[in-house]
Design a protein around this motif. Structure first.
Motif, PDB file in Angstrom:
ATOM      1  N   GLU A  39       0.829  -1.209   0.000  1.00 47.06           N
ATOM      2  CA  GLU A  39       0.000   0.000   0.000  1.00 47.06           C
ATOM      3  C   GLU A  39       0.865   1.261   0.000  1.00 47.06           C
ATOM      4  O   GLU A  39       0.571   2.215  -0.720  1.00 47.06           O
ATOM      5  CB  GLU A  39      -0.951  -0.002   1.199  1.00 47.06           C
ATOM      6  CG  GLU A  39      -2.031  -1.066   1.126  1.00 47.06           C
ATOM      7  CD  GLU A  39      -3.088  -0.820   0.068  1.00 47.06           C
ATOM      8  OE1 GLU A  39      -3.160   0.294  -0.509  1.00 47.06           O
ATOM      9  OE2 GLU A  39      -3.875  -1.750  -0.190  1.00 47.06           O
ATOM     10  N   ARG A  40       1.922   1.264   0.778  1.00 47.47           N
ATOM     11  CA  ARG A  40       2.818   2.433   0.817  1.00 47.47           C
ATOM     12  C   ARG A  40       3.509   2.643  -0.526  1.00 47.47           C
ATOM     13  O   ARG A  40       3.577   3.765  -1.036  1.00 47.47           O
ATOM     14  CB  ARG A  40       3.870   2.256   1.903  1.00 47.47           C
ATOM     15  CG  ARG A  40       3.372   2.570   3.276  1.00 47.47           C
ATOM     16  CD  ARG A  40       4.508   2.498   4.279  1.00 47.47           C
ATOM     17  NE  ARG A  40       4.034   2.919   5.582  1.00 47.47           N
ATOM     18  CZ  ARG A  40       4.461   2.412   6.722  1.00 47.47           C
ATOM     19  NH1 ARG A  40       5.395   1.465   6.723  1.00 47.47           N
ATOM     20  NH2 ARG A  40       3.968   2.838   7.854  1.00 47.47           N
ATOM     21  N   ALA A  41       4.043   1.570  -1.092  1.00 43.34           N
ATOM     22  CA  ALA A  41       4.787   1.673  -2.349  1.00 43.34           C
ATOM     23  C   ALA A  41       3.914   2.143  -3.503  1.00 43.34           C
ATOM     24  O   ALA A  41       4.415   2.766  -4.443  1.00 43.34           O
ATOM     25  CB  ALA A  41       5.429   0.325  -2.684  1.00 43.34           C
ATOM     26  N   ASN A  42       2.626   1.864  -3.431  1.00 45.12           N
ATOM     27  CA  ASN A  42       1.731   2.158  -4.558  1.00 45.12           C
ATOM     28  C   ASN A  42       0.739   3.275  -4.285  1.00 45.12           C
ATOM     29  O   ASN A  42      -0.139   3.535  -5.103  1.00 45.12           O
ATOM     30  CB  ASN A  42       0.982   0.886  -4.949  1.00 45.12           C
ATOM     31  CG  ASN A  42       1.904  -0.123  -5.569  1.00 45.12           C
ATOM     32  OD1 ASN A  42       2.278   0.005  -6.725  1.00 45.12           O
ATOM     33  ND2 ASN A  42       2.303  -1.118  -4.786  1.00 45.12           N
ATOM     34  N   ARG A  43       0.874   3.957  -3.161  1.00 43.72           N
ATOM     35  CA  ARG A  43      -0.104   4.969  -2.777  1.00 43.72           C
ATOM     36  C   ARG A  43      -0.309   6.028  -3.863  1.00 43.72           C
ATOM     37  O   ARG A  43      -1.442   6.315  -4.265  1.00 43.72           O
ATOM     38  CB  ARG A  43       0.303   5.620  -1.461  1.00 43.72           C
ATOM     39  CG  ARG A  43      -0.729   6.620  -0.980  1.00 43.72           C
ATOM     40  CD  ARG A  43      -0.378   7.213   0.353  1.00 43.72           C
ATOM     41  NE  ARG A  43      -1.451   8.092   0.803  1.00 43.72           N
ATOM     42  CZ  ARG A  43      -1.415   8.785   1.906  1.00 43.72           C
ATOM     43  NH1 ARG A  43      -0.362   8.699   2.723  1.00 43.72           N
ATOM     44  NH2 ARG A  43      -2.417   9.577   2.233  1.00 43.72           N
TER      45      ARG A  43
END
Length: 166
Positions: A19-23
């Motif tokens: 989720e963080r990498a693709n936010r």
């Protein structure tokens, strides 16, 4: 090769990293989850697992060949034989048919394992890739809607053709 797995407690770290990498990538086509989602992730993950244990939802992760999470496919609000489908694929895995295949697999699971007869889904008007995934998997346009203040389109998929024969 990717695998679809029902969400488990040990997925937390990998899901948060996904989720963080693709936010920023996700926010270009769907409403952003907001900072609170990330700040309170551990509690949110536990709450999702509790909902899943109650049979209210079914959350899935897609693991790539390296074991990392490359996508999610969720069924929420399982009520009266229906649920809402939601999915997201990592930017690094986009455009390779992963969403199409994962949605197809979840549709089969929804009918055969979860006993559902229909799924609904919505996407923003400008998300052509998501509209294509839904169309490929038998979802039919129902009506216009709003998603996080953005124009959207709502779809429905009858699952009776996927239900096991008696």
């Amino acid at each position: 090769m990717s695998t679809l797995e029902l969400l488990r407690p040990d997925h937390a770290e990998a899901v948060l990293a996904f989720e963080r990498a693709n936010r920023a990538y996700f926010a270009r086509s769907i409403p952003d989850r907001g900072d609170a989602y990330f700040a309170e992730f551990a509690a949110r993950h536990a709450a999702l697992l509790a909902e899943q244990a109650e049979g209210v939802c079914r959350f899935h992760v897609i693991r790539g060949a390296d074991g990392g999470v490359v996508g999610r496919v969720n069924l929420i609000d399982l009520v009266d034989g229906s649920a809402e489908l939601g999915y997201r694929i990592a930017e690094s895995a986009a455009g390779r048919g992963l969403a199409r295949a994962a949605v197809a697999e979840v549709c089969r699971l929804a009918a055969a394992a979860y006993g559902l007869t229909a799924l609904t889904a919505a996407t923003t008007v400008d998300n052509a890739a998501s509209r294509a995934v839904l169309a490929h998997n038998g979802f039919r346009f129902r009506h216009e809607c709003r998603l996080g203040g953005r124009p959207g389109l709502a779809y429905r998929r009858d699952l009776t053709d996927l239900r096991p024969s008696a």
